[in-house]
Design an enzyme around this catalytic site. Structure first.
Site, PDB file in Angstrom:
ATOM      1  N   ASP A   1       0.829  -1.205   0.000  1.00 35.13           N
ATOM      2  CA  ASP A   1       0.000   0.000   0.000  1.00 35.13           C
ATOM      3  C   ASP A   1       0.867   1.260   0.000  1.00 35.13           C
ATOM      4  OD1 ASP A   1      -2.403   1.358  -0.004  1.00 35.13           O
ATOM      5  OD2 ASP A   1      -2.573   1.389   2.181  1.00 35.13           O
TER       6      ASP A   1
ATOM      7  N   TRP B   1       2.724   8.009  -2.756  1.00 31.21           N
ATOM      8  CA  TRP B   1       4.122   8.161  -3.194  1.00 31.21           C
ATOM      9  C   TRP B   1       4.165   9.059  -4.439  1.00 31.21           C
ATOM     10  CZ3 TRP B   1       7.046   7.360  -7.527  1.00 31.21           C
ATOM     11  CH2 TRP B   1       8.443   7.284  -7.364  1.00 31.21           C
TER      12      TRP B   1
ATOM     13  N   ARG C   1      -0.890   8.952 -10.310  1.00 29.60           N
ATOM     14  CA  ARG C   1      -0.886   7.764  -9.443  1.00 29.60           C
ATOM     15  C   ARG C   1      -0.293   6.547 -10.142  1.00 29.60           C
ATOM     16  NH1 ARG C   1      -4.078   7.596  -4.888  1.00 29.60           N
ATOM     17  NH2 ARG C   1      -4.464   5.387  -5.216  1.00 29.60           N
TER      18      ARG C   1
ATOM     19  N   HIS D   1       2.245   3.249  -9.021  1.00 26.94           N
ATOM     20  CA  HIS D   1       2.026   1.810  -9.212  1.00 26.94           C
ATOM     21  C   HIS D   1       3.201   1.191  -9.983  1.00 26.94           C
ATOM     22  CE1 HIS D   1      -1.881   2.238  -7.492  1.00 26.94           C
ATOM     23  NE2 HIS D   1      -2.405   2.909  -8.502  1.00 26.94           N
TER      24      HIS D   1
ATOM     25  N   LEU E   1      10.442 -20.796  -4.757  1.00 28.95           N
ATOM     26  CA  LEU E   1       9.498 -19.917  -4.043  1.00 28.95           C
ATOM     27  C   LEU E   1       8.174 -19.898  -4.799  1.00 28.95           C
ATOM     28  CD1 LEU E   1      10.185 -16.618  -2.335  1.00 28.95           C
ATOM     29  CD2 LEU E   1       8.549 -16.475  -4.183  1.00 28.95           C
TER      30      LEU E   1
ATOM     31  N   LEU F   1      -6.381  -5.051   7.605  1.00 30.56           N
ATOM     32  CA  LEU F   1      -6.200  -6.173   6.684  1.00 30.56           C
ATOM     33  C   LEU F   1      -6.874  -5.962   5.336  1.00 30.56           C
ATOM     34  CD1 LEU F   1      -6.591  -9.219   9.117  1.00 30.56           C
ATOM     35  CD2 LEU F   1      -4.494  -8.222   8.213  1.00 30.56           C
TER      36      LEU F   1
ATOM     37  N   GLU G   1       1.847 -13.099  12.506  1.00 30.20           N
ATOM     38  CA  GLU G   1       2.434 -11.930  13.180  1.00 30.20           C
ATOM     39  C   GLU G   1       2.246 -10.752  12.237  1.00 30.20           C
ATOM     40  OE1 GLU G   1       3.739 -11.833  16.246  1.00 30.20           O
ATOM     41  OE2 GLU G   1       3.239 -13.961  16.474  1.00 30.20           O
TER      42      GLU G   1
END
Ligand code: IPE
Ligand code: IPE
Ligand code: MG
Length: 263
Positions: free
Chosen positions: A24, A29, A37, A41, A135, A202, A214
Site C-alpha cells: 500500500d 508516493w 498515481r 504503481h 518460491l 487487513l 504476526e
C-alpha cells in the site's frame, strides 16, 4: 538468533516461511512527487521485484502479495485500466525470469471480471512457471477474502447432514484449495503479514490464513520498500514468541509449538 541473511549453502536448513504483503502507498508516493498515481504503481512493481529477489535467501518459501482487491473496483475506471495494463506487462515480463529462478507464479482471486488479455497473461505465467521449487509467488488480483471464504463454505461438505450440520476446519481448508484453484494443495498459513503505507488493517486480505500471523506495519510507502525492510520485518518476527493459544514453552521451536496447535 537466526541472522537475517544466509549463504546459499544454508538454504536447506532454512525455515519455510509464508510472508504476505499488503503493498500500500503507491498513490501517495506519486502525489508527494506531483506525479500521476499510475507512476506510483509502476515504481511499486519495481519494489516487488526487489522483494522477490531477496525473499528466498531470507527463508521465505511463499510470498503472497495483494495487488488488486475486489473493493478496488471502486477506483476510477482510468486507474483500474492502468493497473490492469501494468499487471499484464508485469506478468509477461516476469514469467521468463521467474521460470529461470524457480519461482512459481500463482494468481488468486476472481479472474472472470478482469480483462481477457490479463486473464491470459495470468494463465500463461502460471503455466510457464509451474513446478518452480524455489518460491511460490501468489498474486492476489480482484481478491476478497470474505468472498473466497463464502465460496469455500458453499462448496464444502458438512461433517453431518441435517440442520445442525457443521463444517470442520479441515473441510474449509480442503474447499479453499479448490477455490484458489490449487486442488489438494492447501495454502499455507501466513507466518508474517506486512503492510506498507502506514495503515494498520487487513482490508479483506487472507483473513482465514492470517489467523495466527504476526503483523508488521511500516509507514514506508510501497515504492520505497527495500529488501532491508523485509529483512527487518523477519528479524522482528524471529524475536517474537508464537504460542498459538498454548502457554509459552521454553525451548520449543516455532514449528513444535505450532504442531501442538494442530496447524
Ligand atoms: C496500493 O496503493 C495499490 C493498490 C491498491 C492497487 P494505493 O493505490 O492504495 O496507494 P494509496 O494508499 O492511495 O497511497
Ligand atoms: C489494499 O489497499 C489493497 C491493495 C494493496 C491491493 P487499499 O488502499 O485498497 O485499502 P484501504 O482502502 O486503505 O483499506
Ligand atoms: Mg491504499
Amino acid at each position: 538468533m537466526i541472522p537475517s541473511t544466509y549463504h546459499h549453502r544454508d538454504r536447506a536448513q532454512l525455515p519455510r516461511l509464508h510472508v504476505a504483503i499488503i503493498m500500500d502507498g503507491n498513490g501517495r508516493w506519486a502525489s508527494l512527487r506531483g506525479l500521476p498515481r499510475r507512476q506510483g504503481h509502476a515504481v511499486g512493481a519495481v519494489a516487488l521485484r526487489r522483494v522477490l529477489e531477496a525473499a528466498p535467501s531470507l527463508g521465505v518459501s511463499d510470498l503472497s502479495v495483494y495487488a488488486f482487491s475486489a473493493d478496488n473496483w471502486k477506483r476510477p475506471p482510468e486507474e483500474r485500466l492502468e493497473l490492469f495494463r501494468l499487471f499484464e506487462r508485469y506478468l509477461l515480463e516476469e514469467a521468463a525470469r521467474c521460470q529461470q529462478e524457480g519461482v512459481e507464479i500463482r494468481c488468486i482471486g476472481w479472474r472472470h471480471r478482469l480483462p481477457e488479455s490479463l486473464q491470459e497473461a495470468m494463465s500463461s505465467a502460471e503455466r510457464q512457471t509451474a513446478g518452480g521449487r524455489h518460491l511460490t509467488l501468489r498474486i492476489a488480483l480482484d481478491y476478497s477474502s470474505r468472498a473466497t471464504l463464502a465460496q469455500a463454505a458453499a462448496w464444502a461438505t458438512p461433517e453431518d447432514a441435517g440442520p445442525l450440520a457443521t463444517l470442520s476446519r479441515q473441510a474449509i481448508d480442503y474447499s479453499l484449495a479448490n477455490v484458489y484453484g490449487e486442488p489438494g494443495r492447501r495454502l499455507p498459513e501466513v507466518d508474517l503479514l506486512i503492510r506498507s503505507g502506514g495503515q494498520q488493517r487487513l482490508s479483506d486480505f487472507l483473513l482465514w490464513e492470517c489467523a495466527y500471523a504476526e503483523l508488521w506495519f511500516t509507514g514506508t510507502l510501497w515504492p520505497d520498500f527495500e529488501a532491508s525492510h523485509l529483512a527487518a520485518a523477519l528479524d522482528e518476527f524471529r524475536r517474537r514468541q508464537r504460542t498459538f493459544g498454548a502457554l509459552s514453552t521454553p525451548g520449543a521451536t516455532r514449528t513444535e509449538v505450532a504442531a501442538g496447535g494442530m496447524r
